[in-house]
Design a protein around this motif. Structure first.
Motif, short mmCIF file in Angstrom:
data_model
loop_
_atom_site.label_atom_id
_atom_site.label_comp_id
_atom_site.label_asym_id
_atom_site.label_seq_id
_atom_site.Cartn_x
_atom_site.Cartn_y
_atom_site.Cartn_z
N LEU A 194 0.81 -1.20 0.00
CA LEU A 194 0.00 0.00 0.00
C LEU A 194 0.85 1.26 0.00
CD1 LEU A 194 -2.95 -0.90 2.38
CD2 LEU A 194 -2.92 -0.77 -0.10
N VAL A 207 0.54 4.28 -2.70
CA VAL A 207 0.41 5.71 -2.41
C VAL A 207 1.50 6.50 -3.11
CG1 VAL A 207 0.46 7.43 -0.57
CG2 VAL A 207 -0.70 5.26 -0.21
N THR A 217 0.62 3.34 5.05
CA THR A 217 -0.50 2.42 4.92
C THR A 217 -1.75 3.01 5.56
OG1 THR A 217 0.99 0.53 4.92
CG2 THR A 217 -1.32 0.09 5.41
N ALA A 260 -3.20 5.52 3.29
CA ALA A 260 -3.89 4.92 2.15
C ALA A 260 -5.31 4.49 2.54
CB ALA A 260 -3.09 3.73 1.63
N LYS A 318 -7.38 7.59 2.96
CA LYS A 318 -7.67 8.17 1.64
C LYS A 318 -8.85 7.44 1.01
CE LYS A 318 -5.57 9.36 -2.80
NZ LYS A 318 -4.37 9.21 -3.67
#
Length: 269
Positions: free
Chosen positions: A75, A79, A187, A190, A193
């Motif tokens: 992850l 990103v 992570t 992410a 997000k």
């Protein structure tokens, strides 16, 4: 006259079965091409510069499940950068905490103070995620989901990127543990997000990963001299919390004031 057995049919059948069991030259070639090359982990470890006697670091690394390490790496790569594009509304906050992202905090005592500010900021984001589980229900999620993402990027990710390497240089903090912490923060970003985009809203996952970050930071601090950790703690505790969080000041104090005041991320940080 005794009839002969259909040998040609049987031979043809056996030949077909044998051809199925035996891969063609083209298939064998594709198999060899598709098979990944396995690298010797010891050779990779030596190439990365780790000593064979680094048992303490290996022991700490083994405490983290392999699937979490793999997820953090994948992850973080997705990103691509530690700070995601948060949009125009978050730019003032980013300017407050991350305007000198490429400039490390060279004062070790201040770097430790910033780390304590980050730990309080992590707790603040976790509390917000727990609160949202009750106050921000599906399917509409009537809350500003960008707040957790903005706070994590401006109050956790950026400050850690500036302070943790200094702890390695000045106090010998494990650089691999530092890298693990930074990847775990990426992570968490992410996940947040994805929440902000409302692709799949999950409050538990980011909270658990931020808890992992906080625990990793605590373990890293426990490996340092108690005297230097106490000096960093005293510097952080000496911040004047009556000053508005948007006022100028050292980074660690701005973090402390933002958490104490319950400031939103975006405008005043």
């Amino acid at each position: 006259v005794r009839p002969q057995r259909p040998r040609t049919v049987m031979q043809s059948t056996m030949s077909s079965v044998a051809s199925l069991a035996r891969p063609s030259a083209a298939t064998a070639h594709r198999s060899r091409v598709a098979r990944p090359h396995r690298r010797n982990p010891r050779a990779l470890e030596r190439r990365a510069g780790r000593s064979e006697g680094d048992e303490a670091s290996s022991s700490r690394s083994s405490d983290v499940p392999n699937w979490k390490r793999a997820l953090a790496s994948s992850l973080a790569a997705a990103v691509a950068v530690p700070l995601v594009n948060l949009g125009p509304a978050a730019m003032p906050a980013a300017a407050i905490y991350n305007k000198d992202l490429d400039v490390p905090i060279n004062d070790p005592e201040q770097a430790l103070a910033v780390v304590f500010g980050v730990k309080d900021s992590i707790k603040n984001v976790q509390d917000q995620l727990v609160d949202w589980k009750d106050t921000c229900p599906a399917p509409t999620f009537p809350c500003d989901l960008s707040q957790a993402l903005n706070k994590t990027s401006t109050r956790v990710s950026g400050p850690l990127a500036r302070s943790l390497p200094t702890l390695s240089d000045a106090y010998g903090a494990d650089p691999y543990a530092v890298q693990d912490i930074i990847q775990s923060v990426s992570t968490s970003e992410a996940m947040l997000k994805a929440n902000n985009a409302r692709v799949k809203v999950d409050f538990d996952g980011p909270a658990e990963y931020l808890a992992l970050v906080d625990t990793s930071i605590t373990n890293l601090l426990n490996d340092l001299s108690p005297d230097v950790v106490e000096a960093g703690r005293k510097r952080y505790d000496s911040c004047d919390l009556s000053v508005p969080p948007e006022a100028n000041g050292d980074l660690e104090c701005r973090l402390a004031r933002a958490v104490f005041a319950g400031a939103r991320s975006g405008g005043i940080g």
